[in-house]
Design an enzyme around this catalytic site. Structure first.
Site, PDB file in Angstrom:
ATOM      1  N   GLY A  33       0.816  -1.207   0.000  1.00  0.00           N
ATOM      2  CA  GLY A  33       0.000   0.000   0.000  1.00  0.00           C
ATOM      3  C   GLY A  33       0.844   1.247   0.000  1.00  0.00           C
ATOM      4  N   ASN A  34       0.207   2.366   0.250  1.00  0.00           N
ATOM      5  CA  ASN A  34       0.932   3.636   0.312  1.00  0.00           C
ATOM      6  C   ASN A  34       0.285   4.529   1.364  1.00  0.00           C
ATOM      7  OD1 ASN A  34      -1.107   5.508  -1.059  1.00  0.00           O
ATOM      8  ND2 ASN A  34      -0.881   3.879  -2.583  1.00  0.00           N
TER       9      ASN A  34
END
Ligand code: CTP
Ligand code: CA
Length: 228
Positions: A33-34
């Site tokens: 993810g980020n």
């Protein structure tokens, strides 16, 4: 009751805004993810609604509340986000890709939890590139005259300044507008303020804004209106 005391300069337009950050599964419990919170995309959705637009927010794992009066579609992965954005964009006048979309995803997602190896040997993740949703929207408008807007979070490096990287990206993406955001050193992610330069598809500066994410959002809608 008074919905908004703002000028209704986006009345009669349908805008689609993607927000948040995609998550690409590795196994049932893990993902790549980020750090995107979704704040800028949510501010764009709220502001557009306040200015009279019909708004579809495609939300990927946002950690802020959804504004009232806005239609929401949830998406988890880049593939889900792409499907949701393209479905909503078919009758949209404006599409804004404010979401942070993973550039790569694990080639496969394991059906059960990946275990450590007994001998401590490292696990190598095989990644494949995802579809560039913005470039695809920029290359072929889903509706004639649709205004396509991208965001770019850039840092300066040896290859060029924030603006030089932004200019190159604006030309590459085929979007009508690219909102270039300087990140790093505590700027950009998870904060309430933002500092942006708005470029057209040729890389020419057509707007600048700094301040809250709502102020940035208003500057983006002003730049969109200047093109219509
Ligand atoms: N974007 C997209 N689909 C992807 C990757 C990015 O639609 N698979 C969109 C983002 O939503 C954003 C814009 O492209 O509006 C720019 O994203 P960015 O990550 O800055 O650009 P990239 O082309 O991925 O370049 P890089 O990460 O190498 O800087
Ligand atoms: Ca990227």
């Amino acid at each position: 009751t008074l919905v908004s005391d703002r000028p209704q300069d986006l009345a009669g337009t349908h805008v689609v805004v993607s927000a948040g950050g995609t998550r690409e599964p590795l196994d049932p419990v893990r993902f790549l993810g980020n750090r995107s919170s979704g704040r800028q995309g949510v501010a764009l959705a709220r502001t557009a609604h306040a200015r009279g637009a019909r708004v579809t927010l495609v939300a990927a794992n946002i950690d802020v509340p959804v504004p009232s009066g806005v239609d929401v579609v949830h998406a988890e992965t880049g593939a889900e986000l792409r499907d949701a954005v393209r479905a909503a964009a078919k009758d949209a006048d404006v599409v804004v890709m404010a979401a942070a979309v993973a550039d790569f995803r694990p080639r496969t997602s394991a059906e059960s939890k990946i275990k450590k190896q007994a001998d401590g040997a490292p696990t190598v993740l095989e990644l494949v590139e995802t579809v560039d949703i913005l470039a695809e929207l920029g290359a072929q408008r889903l509706r004639p005259g649709q205004v396509v807007v991208g965001f770019a979070a850039e840092t300066g490096d040896q290859a060029g300044s924030v603006l030089e990287h932004g200019r190159a990206k604006a030309r590459r993406k085929g979007a009508d507008l690219l909102v270039v955001n300087a990140v790093g050193d505590g700027r950009g992610f998870g904060t309430d303020v933002n500092d942006v330069t708005i470029l057209d598809g040729a890389g020419t500066v057509v707007g600048e804004a700094s301040g809250s994410k709502s102020e940035v959002a208003d500057a983006v809608w002003d730049a969109v209106l200047a093109r219509r």
